[in-house]
Design a protein around this motif. Structure first.
Motif: not given
Length: 211
Positions: A85-107
């Motif tokens: 899994h990966w998570f991108a988190v915004d500490t100002v708005r308290g929101t996120w997007v998330r997904g999964t990865w298998r390759t460096p390109e996914d990251v």
């Protein structure tokens, strides 16, 4: 009990080194699940070693962000069949997007999500407690961090993760609370439980806001 002053965290406690203003500065965080072992520089951990890790770091920085590797308590060794899994988190708005990865390109795609995709997200981020346990960076982080993770994970198994370096290993144990972006140091299992549970005063353990 006599402190082992050969450890930087014990020496910092003995000196009474202040915590205020030492938190890592980032308004957005990219959290990449990776079971380890972690390299001393986290983004040099395979399969991110080389160009991929450099691009991820630069992309995060361009959005005012930082990247951490994370894992659940005690999980070690690669499992190539698992999507992580990966998570991108915004500490100002308290929101996120998330997904999964298998390759460096996914990251790298996940790092790019710190930009317009995260800005457009209205999804409230779930609470996350990230405790530095990266012994490859400094032994103090592992020695002091792992007992904290073990204690917190018993009560909050869905929220608690081990993570790579939060800076200031002399302040170990350290943890980051998301999505608030508050960072704490000089913790032990009892004080960490108080911080996460909202019962300990931030004046004694707070390193400041990471956002």
């Amino acid at each position: 009990m006599t402190l082992d002053l050969s450890r930087c965290s014990a020496a910092a406690r003995d000196r009474g080194e202040p915590l205020a203003g030492t938190a890592p500065v980032a308004s957005r965080w990219l959290l990449v699940e990776h079971p380890g072992p972690w390299a001393k520089k986290p983004l040099e951990t395979p399969p991110l070693l080389g160009r991929a890790g450099e691009e991820v770091e630069a992309t995060c920085a361009s959005f005012g962000g930082k990247a951490l590797l994370i894992r659940r308590q005690g999980r070690r060794g690669p499992d190539p069949d698992d999507a992580r899994h990966w998570f991108a988190v915004d500490t100002v708005r308290g929101t996120w997007v998330r997904g999964t990865w298998r390759t460096p390109e996914d990251v790298l795609a996940a790092a790019r999500a710190l930009g317009s995709e995260l800005s457009a997200s209205d999804t409230d981020a779930d609470p996350m407690v990230l405790v530095c346990t990266q012994g490859t960076r400094d032994a103090c982080c592992a020695v002091r961090g792992r007992p904290i993770v073990a204690t917190l994970a018993r009560e909050r198994p869905d929220e608690v993760w081990e993570c790579t370096h939060l800076g200031g290993h002399r302040f170990a144990g350290t943890l980051l609370v998301l999505p608030e972006g508050a960072c704490y140091g000089y913790l032990d299992p009892d004080t960490a439980a108080g911080v996460v549970g909202g019962t300990s005063p931030g004046t004694s353990t707070g390193r400041g806001c990471a956002g």
